[in-house]
Motif scaffolding. Structure first.
Motif, short mmCIF file in Angstrom:
data_model
loop_
_atom_site.label_atom_id
_atom_site.label_comp_id
_atom_site.label_asym_id
_atom_site.label_seq_id
_atom_site.Cartn_x
_atom_site.Cartn_y
_atom_site.Cartn_z
N LEU A 190 0.94 -1.39 -0.07
CA LEU A 190 0.08 0.03 -0.07
C LEU A 190 0.81 1.27 -0.01
N GLU A 191 1.86 1.24 0.74
CA GLU A 191 2.92 2.49 0.56
C GLU A 191 3.43 2.86 -0.68
N ILE B 51 -5.68 5.25 -1.08
CA ILE B 51 -4.81 4.57 -0.45
C ILE B 51 -4.46 5.13 0.99
N ASP B 52 -4.33 6.32 1.01
CA ASP B 52 -4.19 6.94 2.19
C ASP B 52 -5.48 6.50 3.30
N LEU C 252 -5.13 3.13 4.52
CA LEU C 252 -4.18 3.07 5.64
C LEU C 252 -4.51 3.74 6.93
N GLU C 253 -5.20 4.91 6.75
CA GLU C 253 -5.78 5.60 8.05
C GLU C 253 -6.91 4.69 8.70
N ARG D 168 0.79 4.91 -2.80
CA ARG D 168 0.39 5.93 -2.14
C ARG D 168 0.07 7.27 -3.33
N SER D 169 0.77 7.32 -4.23
CA SER D 169 0.95 8.36 -5.02
C SER D 169 -0.20 8.13 -6.28
#
Length: 895
Positions: A582-583, A592-593, A596-597, A586-587
């Protein structure tokens, strides 16, 4: 007895087990995966076969007739990994302990031995099951000889079975033709060359037409296809040689009788002792309940019910000599008066006590109307007051019942065995007996099974008595042995001066607990719930549908099939949606952010907002557990709940600390070491430049940035300082250029330059870390400044990844272990100082390098000074230990 025999190819099956079972090591650092896998395969076969006879054959490290005849082929096999080689003699030891006949003879390979025994038994009318991963053995298959070939599938073992019909069906040749098949097609795994260009299908067709290699060559012009014909014509010598190599000898000269191969009982006390040593816990239930029991030992366990006999025992104990310091005793020879102690306790109530003061007898005093609990505790506390040396296995569990202090002469043998070897999972009385006394005794699980302790106490009095007595007796015996070993390892001071007093400090902290604002905790949970719902809605909008965000499978389909995102990584269960995947994404998309949150907040809610509520006691405080024997580095761990894992990286996570509040009239003082591991590194490496930077109280990260990036100190940017900080802390953990590159989002090459420049800046650090790795390789362990040992079996691994991990551990453990020892010393001294001065303030928590004190408002300045003095004075290093003390009305404010 069945007239069936099971024959096992020892080398083949242990090799298969080695590669089929993930790496396992026991607490001694011995690799055990191949032994474990072999035993499981063997037991599965034996359960299915119900045979009357069993034999395991092994190759011998000696030239066989094939080696002598064809050295260029049998001498080119790939070398055996060291981790496998070391397990073969241990497997033989296990098999012999199980009473199993093994056969090996110089000049013969295992398959020749098996071929000979199988043929003999078959000729005598016996059924034979031959277990091997070597398909050469298929040539032996017949109506009476079954070849069984284990295969690993989906993490389990499946077995292919071959009599004559199955061989013909699978390979289109008879068993006798298997050697011809190998002669044509070869076998790379067994260094049989075969004829170039002829595969299995072509070889089978040739043999179907001509039966043998020789006959095919005699009719060479008729062999089809053309390519195979010409290859066989040119390489007939290889075909003959390959056939010879594949032929199993069935007339070996062996001193072997069936009587020796009769099926043994297998699950013997000797086998159990080895299973215990190798920690094959899942196999313990194979043994009968009394196999592991040392009956002679239990004969020494005497129950006492009369007051008169109890008084005699306690009088005898009180007549023992007063204990001297354990460190002095060891140097003079530890044999001394001592008592092994264990309370029998159910639901917080003592129901008896076991005491041992000689090797002859362990006395169990069951609490009753005559020998009351009050009487037992009075006598035990008198023994403690009289300074008689006591040993136990779980001292912290006894502290609620006895009047002991950190100066009492009581020693915890479980803790001593942890100091000796911090890699084990458990340090129970049976572990201590096995590891240090060479005695095999039944564990709690073996004595009780799945029965609850209270039921055993009520219905199996003798079993319960033995359980308590084992604790006492083993603690008594172990004191001498373990103290001597600790002394020889130079770790006795660590045990006596740090680990033992720490028990009392941790017990104090557990009793005190930390106060929780229930309303604030609920509000925090509600706040999280609102944000989680907001994120759910946004994620569904991005996805265009509702789905289970917590399901990796469903999330993977959304991201990689519906949204067509890159970096798709397919696994057996679907797409990987791990944090690192997932990292990378992110872009690609704002969802995706949000995901993750969402993950972070749902974990916060379940683990803390909801989870903490279950631990709040009637006094509105959480009384967590602090563990000394969990981590390999000496760090203290926290459980029920884990308060050391409170998230601090995200603001919403940090806010959970607001729910922890002091009592009315108190505040929190939080004291934190500044960069303790880097300071320890400076001291242990003796790097002058690093030491000087700390002595000048300079910004170490800025200094490092200036040196590494060749930038004047006053021109160092925040980004450069941040990168230098990552390098500083990364070096402590033996970080690789690959990992540093990922952390800083730079290339491996750039990270490599950073690390190289760092070591040029602090050359003694590089020398120190390299020496640690060499020390680990030479000794098998590294040590902290306080002689805490960390075994590193990975350094001797033939696996590159394992060795690399071992090198990182070698670099970090002495630093992290020293930091752990320093904070422990600070805890002990701070806690004791507060008690000695009879202050109202009390130590509540230790979180890594941080101490939290519930401080009375009248004592704030005094406690702050105590914290600074004791924490900074916990160790004398070449660099100062810096401590920052903060104050707050909740833990969040204090931190």
């Amino acid at each position: 007895m069945s007239d069936k025999i099971v024959l096992i190819d020892g080398n083949s099956i242990i090799n298969r087990a080695f590669y089929g079972v993930p790496d396992l090591t026991n607490s001694e650092g011995i690799h055990t995966n191949a032994i474990y896998g072999f035993i499981n395969i063997m037991l599965k076969i034996l359960e299915e076969e119900q045979a009357g006879y069993l034999t395991v054959a092994f190759d011998m490290k000696h030239p066989t007739f094939r080696h002598i005849k064809y050295p260029e082929y049998k001498g080119t096999r790939k070398g055996m990994p060291d981790e496998l080689r070391e397990q073969i003699p241990l497997l033989k030891e296990v098999l012999h302990a199980m009473g199993i006949r093994t056969v090996e003879k110089a000049g013969y390979e295992a398959d020749d031995i098996l071929g000979t025994i199988a043929t003999r038994c078959s000729e005598q009318g016996m059924k034979v099951s031959l277990v091997s991963g070597d398909r050469d053995l298929l040539q032996l298959a017949s109506d009476t000889i079954l070849i069984r070939i284990p295969k690993t599938k989906r993490g389990g073992t499946e077995i292919e079975n071959y009599n004559t019909a199955e061989v013909v069906e699978k390979y289109q040749v008879t068993p006798a033709q298997i050697i011809d098949l190998k002669g044509l097609m070869g076998d790379a795994s067994d260094n049989i060359p075969g004829v170039p260009g002829i595969g299995e299908k072509t070889a089978a067709k040739i043999l179907s037409a001509f039966e043998t290699v020789e006959n095919a060559y005699a009719h060479i012009d008729e062999v089809m296809p053309n390519k195979a014909r010409e290859s066989l014509r040119e390489h007939y010598d290889l075909a003959v040689l390959s056939k010879d190599l594949a032929t199993i000898k069935v007339d070996c000269e062996l001193e072997y009788t069936l009587e020796e191969a009769k099926m043994p009982s297998l699950f013997t006390p000797e086998a159990f002792a080895l299973f215990k040593r190798f920690e094959f816990k899942s196999l313990y239930n194979k043994f009968e309940g009394d196999v592991s029991r040392n009956d002679k030992l239990e004969e020494k366990f005497i129950e006492v019910t009369s007051k008169e006999e109890a008084e005699k025992i306690f009088q005898s104990i009180l007549a023992l000599k007063e204990a001297r310091d354990l460190k002095e005793l060891v140097t003079d020879g530890i044999s001394t008066d001592r008592v092994g102690l264990m309370f029998a306790c159910l639901e917080g109530t003592i129901v008896g006590v076991a005491v041992t003061y000689s090797e002859d007898t362990c006395y169990y005093l069951s609490a009753n109307e005559v020998v009351s609990v009050e009487y037992i505790l009075e006598q035990v506390n008198t023994i403690i007051e009289e300074n008689i040396m006591l040993s136990a296995v779980s001292l912290k569990e006894m502290l609620p019942y006895i009047q002991a202090t950190s100066t009492s002469k009581i020693y915890d043998m479980g803790l001593a065995s942890y100091v000796m070897n911090p890699l084990k999972d458990t340090y129970h009385y049976d572990d201590i007996a096995r590891d240090y006394l060479e005695i095999t005794v039944p564990s709690r699980e073996e004595l009780f099974g799945k029965t609850k302790e209270k039921e055993v106490f009520e219905n199996q009095k003798e079993v319960y008595k033995n359980f308590i007595c084992y604790h006492s007796y083993i603690a008594y015996l172990a004191l001498e042995k373990l103290s001597t070993q600790l002394y020889e390892a130079n770790s006795l001071e660590l045990f006596v001066d740090i680990e033992m007093p720490l028990i009392y400090t941790l017990y104090d902290m557990e009793c005190r607990g930390i106060r929780v604002n229930k309303e604030a905790l609920k509000e925090y949970g509600d706040q999280l719930e609102v944000r989680i719902k907001e994120l759910e809605k946004k994620i569904y909008e991005h996805a265009g549908e509702e789905f289970n965000i917590n399901s990796p499978k469903q999330l993977g389909i959304i991201l990689f099939e519906k949204l067509h995102m890159p970096f798709a990584k397919k696994t057996k269960t679907g797409y990987s949606t791990s944090a690192d995947v997932l990292e990378k994404l992110r872009s690609e998309d704002p969802v995706i952010d949000e995901i993750l949150e969402y993950r972070q907040l749902t974990k916060l809610k379940s683990t803390y907002a909801d989870g903490l509520a279950t631990y709040i006691a009637e006094d509105n405080r959480i009384h967590g557990k602090f563990n000394q024997t969990i981590t390999a580095t000496g760090r203290i761990s926290s459980t029920e709940p884990n308060l050391q894992n409170i998230p601090i990286r995200m603001e919403l996570g940090r806010q959970i600390r607001k729910v922890f509040i002091p009592e009315d009239g108190y505040v929190f003082l939080d004291a934190d070491y500044s960069q303790i591991e880097l300071r320890v590194l400076a001291h242990m490496s003796d790097d002058e430049r690093l030491i000087e930077a700390y002595k000048q109280e300079q910004d170490i990260h800025k200094i490092t940035a200036s040196q590494v990036f060749h930038t004047p100190l006053n021109e160092v940017t925040n980004a450069q300082r941040s990168n230098a900080k990552a390098v500083n802390f990364g070096i402590v953990y033996g970080i690789s250029s690959f990992s540093l590159g990922q952390d800083l989002n730079i290339t491996k090459k750039e990270a490599d330059v950073y690390i190289k420049k760092y070591f040029e800046t602090y050359p003694r650090v590089k020398e120190f870390l390299d020496n640690l790795v060499e020390e680990g390789k030479k000794n098998g362990y590294v040590t902290s400044l306080f002689n805490r040992r960390r075994p590193i079996p990975e350094l001797s691994s033939s696996n590159f990844m394992q060795r690399s991990f071992g090198e990182r551990v070698a670099m970090n453990s002495p630093i992290q272990g020293t930091a752990a020892d320093i904070i422990k010393i600070a805890m002990i001294r701070t806690n004791q100082k507060l008690k000695d001065l009879k202050l109202k303030s009390r130590l509540l928590l230790q979180i890594h390098d941080e101490l939290l004190i519930e401080t009375h408002k009248d004592e704030i300045e005094q406690v702050a000074n105590i914290l600074k003095d004791e924490m900074q004075g916990a160790a004398t290093l070449h660099v100062p230990l810096e401590v920052e003390v903060k104050q707050g009305n909740n833990w969040y404010e204090a931190k």
